[in-house]
Each structure stands twice: as C-alpha cells, then as structure tokens.
Design an enzyme around this catalytic site. Structure first.
Site, PDB file in Angstrom:
ATOM      1  N   ASN A 114       7.635   1.018  -4.569  1.00  9.33           N
ATOM      2  CA  ASN A 114       6.804   1.196  -3.922  1.00  9.33           C
ATOM      3  C   ASN A 114       5.813   0.953  -5.107  1.00  9.33           C
ATOM      4  OD1 ASN A 114       5.204   3.290  -3.116  1.00  9.33           O
ATOM      5  ND2 ASN A 114       6.034   4.629  -4.450  1.00  9.33           N
ATOM      6  N   HIS A 116       3.020   2.901  -7.160  1.00  8.69           N
ATOM      7  CA  HIS A 116       2.496   4.618  -7.439  1.00  8.69           C
ATOM      8  C   HIS A 116       0.806   4.568  -8.592  1.00  8.69           C
ATOM      9  CE1 HIS A 116       2.630   8.843  -7.446  1.00  8.69           C
ATOM     10  NE2 HIS A 116       2.361   8.847  -8.468  1.00  8.69           N
ATOM     11  N   SER A 143       2.667   2.304 -11.362  1.00  8.07           N
ATOM     12  CA  SER A 143       3.964   1.398 -11.475  1.00  8.07           C
ATOM     13  C   SER A 143       4.202   1.302 -10.103  1.00  8.07           C
ATOM     14  CB  SER A 143       4.556   2.861 -12.138  1.00  8.07           C
ATOM     15  OG  SER A 143       3.798   3.547 -12.770  1.00  8.07           O
ATOM     16  N   ASP A 152       9.211   9.478  -5.542  1.00  4.90           N
ATOM     17  CA  ASP A 152       8.375   9.603  -7.266  1.00  4.90           C
ATOM     18  C   ASP A 152       9.067   9.178  -8.900  1.00  4.90           C
ATOM     19  OD1 ASP A 152       5.951   8.489  -5.996  1.00  4.90           O
ATOM     20  OD2 ASP A 152       5.327  10.061  -6.048  1.00  4.90           O
TER      21      ASP A 152
HETATM   22  C1  GRF Z   1      -3.126   3.042  -3.191  1.00  6.41           C
HETATM   23  O1  GRF Z   1      -3.844   3.321  -4.056  1.00  6.41           O
HETATM   24  C2  GRF Z   1      -1.919   2.996  -3.918  1.00  6.41           C
HETATM   25  O2  GRF Z   1      -1.075   2.937  -5.247  1.00  6.41           O
HETATM   26  C3  GRF Z   1      -1.115   4.395  -3.510  1.00  6.41           C
HETATM   27  O3  GRF Z   1      -2.009   4.363  -1.994  1.00  6.41           O
HETATM   28  C4  GRF Z   1      -2.931   3.298  -2.001  1.00  6.41           C
HETATM   29  C5  GRF Z   1      -2.939   2.636  -0.868  1.00  6.41           C
HETATM   30  O4  GRF Z   1      -4.433   1.898  -0.860  1.00  6.41           O
HETATM   31  N1  GRF Z   1       0.310   4.486  -3.099  1.00  6.41           N
HETATM   32  P1  GRF Z   1      -3.771   0.545   0.280  1.00  6.41           P
HETATM   33  O5  GRF Z   1      -4.178   1.252   1.479  1.00  6.41           O
HETATM   34  O6  GRF Z   1      -2.834  -0.438  -0.259  1.00  6.41           O
HETATM   35  O7  GRF Z   1      -5.375   0.013   0.214  1.00  6.41           O
END
Ligand code: GRF
Length: 207
Positions: A114, A116, A143, A152
C-alpha cells in the site's frame, strides 16, 4: 525474446481517480520491469481510474462493496475470486478506500502493498496532510509498506520526503506529496516484484 525471470502478475486496487495506478502502469510498460499490471480492480464501479486503466489497455473489474451490506469478508471473497481467476500474484493498493480484514491480509501476506501519504509511523489513518500541518512538522511525505492486519502499521519498504513550506494548505501539501508518490511507488513495486524486498515478520529484508 528475453528469457529473464517471469514478471509478477499484478493487480492494482483503486477506489478513485487512480493517479498512482497510472504512474504504475506507465512504469511497468518496459518488458524488463519485474511486475506486469494485468488487472485494475475497484470497489467503486464509478471510479474514474477504471476508465483510465481501460484506455491504457489494462483489464478492469469492479466488485461493488455496497450489496455486501457491511459483510467485509464476503466482499473480499468476491474480490479474491476475481484475483484468482486473473492468476494474480501481487496486489497493490493505490487509493483503495476499504479497510481490509485479517482474512484477506493474511491470505495475501507478503504479496500485498500500500502507499500511504505520510512518513509512517507518523499520521496513520485519513487526512494525513491536515494532521501534518496541525502537528507543525517541517517535513512530510509518503510511505510504501507491506500490509498487515493493523491499519497503516506494516513494515515500510520505501519513503520519500517533501518540505512543508510557509503558506502551505492541505491541497498544496497533498500535491507536493503526490508528485513523490508517483515516483516512489514504481520503485517500491519493482523491489517487491523482483524479490529484492521481502516481508519477514515485522520487518523488510533486502536481498
Ligand atoms: C494517494 O494520496 C494515496 O497515497 C492515498 O490516496 C490517494 C490516491 O490517489 N492512499 P490516486 O487515486 O492514486 O490519484
């Protein structure tokens, strides 16, 4: 024909616009990238990212979580079936907004990552950019981590930092972090797909 190691069949799970998905698809285009993006799956049939994936020639699927009425494991079993049919080996969460149960996380342990938008372990959960601004930190970032049952909390594979600048608001800071996400996630995926970064208990082993 190259006879390099087989590329890992990879699914990207999204819920929204999918900008990280697009950067991963782009990075994975060269035949020597260790992951091949073979599926983009969403819990939201209306997710903008599904159309973007289809435009890029990637197979897409939606498993709407709503008919499952809160039975998260039943929803995940339906997703898992789609992953199985597509012979997926690696699952990449990119803006996937459903919390996963221990059943799914354990099933995909070591093969589930994932991104984050914070420098973990700081600012878990949502509204990470607001959390960073309220905490008054000088640096923020993103991260990539292996997913474990606790939200997380998985071992970090890679991080990227950005400065917090005077006059920042949530949107400005989010945009600065997102630019780094788009660079970091392909690098981290390559490490995992090639076996250079491996989950071992509570840590990441490098080979
Ligand atoms: C990103 O900021 C990611 O880190 C978070 O949600 C957002 C997703 O953006 N978990 P996208 O859909 O990849 O544009």
């Amino acid at each position: 024909m190259s006879s390099g190691p087989a590329r890992k069949r990879t699914a990207i799970l999204i819920s929204g616009r999918g900008s990280n998905m697009v950067s991963l698809v782009e990075a994975a285009k060269p035949a020597d990238f260790p992951a091949e993006i073979t599926l983009v799956l969403s819990n939201a049939p209306e997710a903008g990212g599904l159309a973007r994936a289809a435009e890029a020639g990637i197979a897409t699927a939606a498993v709407d979580h709503r008919p499952f009425r809160g039975d998260r494991e039943a929803f995940e079993r339906a997703m898992d079936e789609v992953l199985r049919i597509n012979q997926i080996e690696l699952v990449v969460l990119a803006g996937f907004m459903r919390v996963l149960t221990p059943w799914f996380v354990t099933r995909w342990q070591g093969r589930l990552i994932n991104i984050h938008p914070s420098l973990l372990p700081l600012f878990r959960g949502t509204h990470t950019h607001r959390q960073a601004l309220e905490a008054g930190v000088a640096e923020h970032g993103c991260s990539v981590h292996f997913v474990v049952p606790e939200l997380d909390a998985g071992p970090v594979i890679a991080q990227a930092k950005v400065p917090v600048l005077p006059g920042d608001d949530e949107d400005k800071l989010a945009a600065r972090v997102l630019e780094q996400e788009h660079k970091l996630y392909p690098l981290a995926l390559a490490e995992v797909a090639s076996g250079r970064a491996v989950l071992a208990g509570d840590s990441v082993i490098r080979r």
